[in-house]
Motif scaffolding. Structure first.
Motif, PDB file in Angstrom:
ATOM      1  N   MET A 165      14.940  10.272   8.525  1.00  0.00           N
ATOM      2  CA  MET A 165      14.538  11.402   9.361  1.00  0.00           C
ATOM      3  C   MET A 165      15.730  12.338   9.547  1.00  0.00           C
ATOM      4  SD  MET A 165      12.988  11.377  13.267  1.00  0.00           S
ATOM      5  CE  MET A 165      11.667  10.266  12.856  1.00  0.00           C
ATOM      6  N   ASP A 166      15.563  13.637   9.193  1.00  0.00           N
ATOM      7  CA  ASP A 166      16.688  14.551   9.332  1.00  0.00           C
ATOM      8  C   ASP A 166      16.930  14.884  10.799  1.00  0.00           C
ATOM      9  OD1 ASP A 166      15.097  16.845  10.169  1.00  0.00           O
ATOM     10  OD2 ASP A 166      14.439  17.027   8.101  1.00  0.00           O
ATOM     11  N   ASP A 167      18.092  15.491  11.061  1.00  0.00           N
ATOM     12  CA  ASP A 167      18.515  15.710  12.452  1.00  0.00           C
ATOM     13  C   ASP A 167      17.543  16.591  13.222  1.00  0.00           C
ATOM     14  OD1 ASP A 167      20.687  14.124  12.039  1.00  0.00           O
ATOM     15  OD2 ASP A 167      22.103  15.772  11.712  1.00  0.00           O
ATOM     16  N   SER A 168      17.047  17.656  12.589  1.00  0.00           N
ATOM     17  CA  SER A 168      16.151  18.576  13.305  1.00  0.00           C
ATOM     18  C   SER A 168      14.841  17.895  13.670  1.00  0.00           C
ATOM     19  CB  SER A 168      15.882  19.827  12.458  1.00  0.00           C
ATOM     20  OG  SER A 168      15.237  19.486  11.237  1.00  0.00           O
ATOM     21  N   LEU A 169      14.291  17.084  12.759  1.00  0.00           N
ATOM     22  CA  LEU A 169      13.048  16.373  13.051  1.00  0.00           C
ATOM     23  C   LEU A 169      13.286  15.313  14.121  1.00  0.00           C
ATOM     24  CD1 LEU A 169      10.094  15.818  12.530  1.00  0.00           C
ATOM     25  CD2 LEU A 169      10.739  14.387  10.584  1.00  0.00           C
ATOM     26  N   GLN A 170      14.439  14.660  14.073  1.00  0.00           N
ATOM     27  CA  GLN A 170      14.767  13.650  15.084  1.00  0.00           C
ATOM     28  C   GLN A 170      14.862  14.282  16.465  1.00  0.00           C
ATOM     29  OE1 GLN A 170      18.547  11.552  14.597  1.00  0.00           O
ATOM     30  NE2 GLN A 170      17.538   9.663  15.200  1.00  0.00           N
ATOM     31  N   ARG A 171      15.493  15.450  16.544  1.00  0.00           N
ATOM     32  CA  ARG A 171      15.587  16.148  17.839  1.00  0.00           C
ATOM     33  C   ARG A 171      14.204  16.547  18.337  1.00  0.00           C
ATOM     34  NH1 ARG A 171      20.164  18.526  15.374  1.00  0.00           N
ATOM     35  NH2 ARG A 171      18.920  20.345  14.792  1.00  0.00           N
ATOM     36  N   GLU A 172      13.379  17.036  17.416  1.00  0.00           N
ATOM     37  CA  GLU A 172      12.031  17.452  17.791  1.00  0.00           C
ATOM     38  C   GLU A 172      11.209  16.251  18.271  1.00  0.00           C
ATOM     39  OE1 GLU A 172       8.424  20.168  15.887  1.00  0.00           O
ATOM     40  OE2 GLU A 172       9.780  19.101  14.551  1.00  0.00           O
ATOM     41  N   THR A 173      11.339  15.138  17.562  1.00  0.00           N
ATOM     42  CA  THR A 173      10.618  13.926  17.950  1.00  0.00           C
ATOM     43  C   THR A 173      11.033  13.452  19.338  1.00  0.00           C
ATOM     44  OG1 THR A 173      10.376  13.231  15.641  1.00  0.00           O
ATOM     45  CG2 THR A 173      10.183  11.516  17.328  1.00  0.00           C
ATOM     46  N   ARG A 174      12.332  13.437  19.599  1.00  0.00           N
ATOM     47  CA  ARG A 174      12.813  13.000  20.903  1.00  0.00           C
ATOM     48  C   ARG A 174      12.336  13.933  22.009  1.00  0.00           C
ATOM     49  NH1 ARG A 174      16.731   9.232  21.235  1.00  0.00           N
ATOM     50  NH2 ARG A 174      17.611  10.176  23.104  1.00  0.00           N
ATOM     51  N   ARG A 175      12.303  15.212  21.729  1.00  0.00           N
ATOM     52  CA  ARG A 175      11.826  16.167  22.737  1.00  0.00           C
ATOM     53  C   ARG A 175      10.366  15.895  23.085  1.00  0.00           C
ATOM     54  NH1 ARG A 175       8.966  20.645  22.853  1.00  0.00           N
ATOM     55  NH2 ARG A 175       8.805  20.793  20.589  1.00  0.00           N
ATOM     56  N   VAL A 176       9.553  15.643  22.075  1.00  0.00           N
ATOM     57  CA  VAL A 176       8.136  15.373  22.306  1.00  0.00           C
ATOM     58  C   VAL A 176       7.943  14.055  23.049  1.00  0.00           C
ATOM     59  CG1 VAL A 176       5.939  14.865  21.175  1.00  0.00           C
ATOM     60  CG2 VAL A 176       7.342  16.770  20.369  1.00  0.00           C
ATOM     61  N   LEU A 177       8.703  13.029  22.677  1.00  0.00           N
ATOM     62  CA  LEU A 177       8.597  11.742  23.363  1.00  0.00           C
ATOM     63  C   LEU A 177       9.018  11.862  24.829  1.00  0.00           C
ATOM     64  CD1 LEU A 177       9.882   9.235  20.654  1.00  0.00           C
ATOM     65  CD2 LEU A 177       7.524   9.602  21.403  1.00  0.00           C
ATOM     66  N   ARG A 178       9.989  12.729  25.108  1.00  0.00           N
ATOM     67  CA  ARG A 178      10.383  12.953  26.511  1.00  0.00           C
ATOM     68  C   ARG A 178       9.234  13.601  27.280  1.00  0.00           C
ATOM     69  NH1 ARG A 178      15.235  15.096  24.307  1.00  0.00           N
ATOM     70  NH2 ARG A 178      16.889  13.518  24.195  1.00  0.00           N
ATOM     71  N   GLN A 179       8.469  14.481  26.614  1.00  0.00           N
ATOM     72  CA  GLN A 179       7.322  15.094  27.276  1.00  0.00           C
ATOM     73  C   GLN A 179       6.267  14.035  27.610  1.00  0.00           C
ATOM     74  OE1 GLN A 179       7.304  19.015  24.537  1.00  0.00           O
ATOM     75  NE2 GLN A 179       5.741  19.064  26.121  1.00  0.00           N
ATOM     76  N   VAL A 180       6.072  13.091  26.690  1.00  0.00           N
ATOM     77  CA  VAL A 180       5.140  11.995  26.964  1.00  0.00           C
ATOM     78  C   VAL A 180       5.651  11.171  28.144  1.00  0.00           C
ATOM     79  CG1 VAL A 180       4.169   9.844  26.051  1.00  0.00           C
ATOM     80  CG2 VAL A 180       4.305  11.889  24.587  1.00  0.00           C
ATOM     81  N   GLN A 181       6.943  10.905  28.161  1.00  0.00           N
ATOM     82  CA  GLN A 181       7.563  10.165  29.257  1.00  0.00           C
ATOM     83  C   GLN A 181       7.338  10.878  30.591  1.00  0.00           C
ATOM     84  OE1 GLN A 181      11.923  10.174  29.369  1.00  0.00           O
ATOM     85  NE2 GLN A 181      11.910   7.951  29.663  1.00  0.00           N
ATOM     86  N   GLU A 182       7.536  12.187  30.614  1.00  0.00           N
ATOM     87  CA  GLU A 182       7.331  12.967  31.840  1.00  0.00           C
ATOM     88  C   GLU A 182       5.866  12.929  32.264  1.00  0.00           C
ATOM     89  OE1 GLU A 182       9.352  14.908  33.969  1.00  0.00           O
ATOM     90  OE2 GLU A 182      10.874  13.637  33.053  1.00  0.00           O
ATOM     91  N   HIS A 183       4.977  13.038  31.289  1.00  0.00           N
ATOM     92  CA  HIS A 183       3.544  12.994  31.592  1.00  0.00           C
ATOM     93  C   HIS A 183       3.197  11.707  32.329  1.00  0.00           C
ATOM     94  CE1 HIS A 183      -0.834  13.667  30.585  1.00  0.00           C
ATOM     95  NE2 HIS A 183      -0.813  12.382  30.910  1.00  0.00           N
ATOM     96  N   LEU A 184       3.640  10.574  31.783  1.00  0.00           N
ATOM     97  CA  LEU A 184       3.308   9.286  32.386  1.00  0.00           C
ATOM     98  C   LEU A 184       3.938   9.126  33.762  1.00  0.00           C
ATOM     99  CD1 LEU A 184       3.608   7.026  29.223  1.00  0.00           C
ATOM    100  CD2 LEU A 184       1.509   7.728  30.390  1.00  0.00           C
ATOM    101  N   TYR A 185       5.165   9.615  33.909  1.00  0.00           N
ATOM    102  CA  TYR A 185       5.835   9.532  35.213  1.00  0.00           C
ATOM    103  C   TYR A 185       5.014  10.265  36.280  1.00  0.00           C
ATOM    104  CZ  TYR A 185       9.043  10.645  38.986  1.00  0.00           C
ATOM    105  OH  TYR A 185       9.592  10.813  40.221  1.00  0.00           O
ATOM    106  N   HIS A 186       4.577  11.486  35.978  1.00  0.00           N
ATOM    107  CA  HIS A 186       3.814  12.263  36.959  1.00  0.00           C
ATOM    108  C   HIS A 186       2.411  11.677  37.163  1.00  0.00           C
ATOM    109  CE1 HIS A 186       6.782  15.365  37.620  1.00  0.00           C
ATOM    110  NE2 HIS A 186       6.930  15.514  36.319  1.00  0.00           N
ATOM    111  N   ALA A 187       1.806  11.158  36.096  1.00  0.00           N
ATOM    112  CA  ALA A 187       0.473  10.556  36.225  1.00  0.00           C
ATOM    113  C   ALA A 187       0.514   9.341  37.146  1.00  0.00           C
ATOM    114  CB  ALA A 187      -0.057  10.166  34.850  1.00  0.00           C
ATOM    115  N   HIS A 188       1.546   8.506  36.992  1.00  0.00           N
ATOM    116  CA  HIS A 188       1.664   7.328  37.850  1.00  0.00           C
ATOM    117  C   HIS A 188       1.955   7.734  39.299  1.00  0.00           C
ATOM    118  CE1 HIS A 188       2.785   4.760  34.075  1.00  0.00           C
ATOM    119  NE2 HIS A 188       1.514   5.088  34.124  1.00  0.00           N
TER     120      HIS A 188
END
Length: 294
Positions: free
Chosen positions: A1-24
């Motif tokens: 996985m190249d650096d730009s895709l890795q950064r993009e993936t981590r950003r999206v996973l953080r959004q999922v993390q935030e979603h679950l935090y607020h949902a709980h």
């Protein structure tokens, strides 16, 4: 996985993390910060999805000492020691830290993520729903009918209910979530009789395909796809550009991939097995039933 895709993936996973935090949090869970971990716990509900230790957001590494503080706090409030995090945001060595503390892997739920403009400049395929069978209608409902339909489905053995175990689906949740735009229900009927329902949980620009229920005699790949696409389109109408869904079985993952979802990380949970037997897995102390299992 190249650096730009890795950064993009981590950003999206953080959004999922935030979603679950607020949902709980919306379900009554509260947060305690201890060093570099956060302890999420519900004052009266022992449901695992609402009681866990997790690395503090935006941290890259958490020491065994910090995790131990969270575990000790969980024992103090009479909750099973449980650590939950998104694999993909932390290095594989973090799992070794948890096993070194005597925790064991309890479950791993692959995350399927749909990004409307695609990943790495590759856009997902057009969403083309299957042709609706004779007499079948689908509509988005944002009123009491959605709550009543989930109550009916929950009590009816003729429906198969599919839910992800990381954000509880509360049956009978009051109208506040609908009025605040935090959830949308999709109703599928055949000749005016309910045969399917889907719920989308919404937090800002992120949506979670929280649950799908279909009458067993109508359940099949085409009807599941039809209902799932309708739920995704409802999320887009609410301004979401990222949708995540479970990938618990190969069938789940295959359908999601057909719709343009990508396999990105997993929700991982470690627990003290000998203590987990003491809790009520369904721990429903909220005023409504909660669905968390397939």
């Amino acid at each position: 996985m190249d650096d730009s895709l890795q950064r993009e993936t981590r950003r999206v996973l953080r959004q999922v993390q935030e979603h679950l935090y607020h949902a709980h949090a919306n379900l009554g869970a509260v947060k305690e910060e201890l060093g570099l971990v956060e302890v999420i716990h519900h004052p009266s509900n022992t449901l695992p999805d609402l009681n866990y230790v997790t690395p503090r957001r935006k941290t890259a590494w958490v020491s065994a000492h910090d995790v131990e503080m969270g575990i000790d706090f969980m024992r103090k409030i009479e909750r099973t020691p449980r650590v939950q995090y998104i694999e993909g945001l932390f290095p594989p060595l973090f799992a070794r830290t948890l096993t070194g503390l005597g925790l064991q892997a309890e479950r791993e739920t692959p995350l399927m993520i749909y990004k409307q403009d695609g990943f790495n400049n590759v856009t997902p395929p057009p969403l083309i729903p299957p042709e609706k069978p004779d007499g079948v209608t689908i509509e988005r409902i944002s009123d009491q009918r959605g709550i009543e339909t989930w109550w009916y489905v929950w009590r009816n053995a003729h429906y198969d209910v599919l839910t992800l175990g990381v954000e509880p689906l509360v049956v009978g949740r009051d109208m506040a979530a609908l009025q605040m735009g935090q959830q949308v229900d999709i109703l599928m009927q055949r000749f005016s009789f309910p045969i399917g329902v889907a719920r989308v949980s919404i937090q800002k620009e992120t949506a979670h395909l929280l649950g799908i229920a279909l009458m067993r005699e109508h359940r099949g790949p085409a009807m599941t796809k039809l209902l799932q696409i309708a739920a995704m389109q409802a999320a887009f109408e609410c301004g979401c550009d990222i949708i995540f869904a479970p990938g618990e079985t190969e069938e789940d993952r295959r359908l999601c991939r057909e719709l343009g979802f990508s396999d990105l990380g997993s929700m991982v949970c470690y627990t003290a097995k000998e203590e987990s037997q003491l809790e009520d897995k369904h721990g429903v102390v909220l005023s409504q039933p909660i669905l968390t299992l397939r």
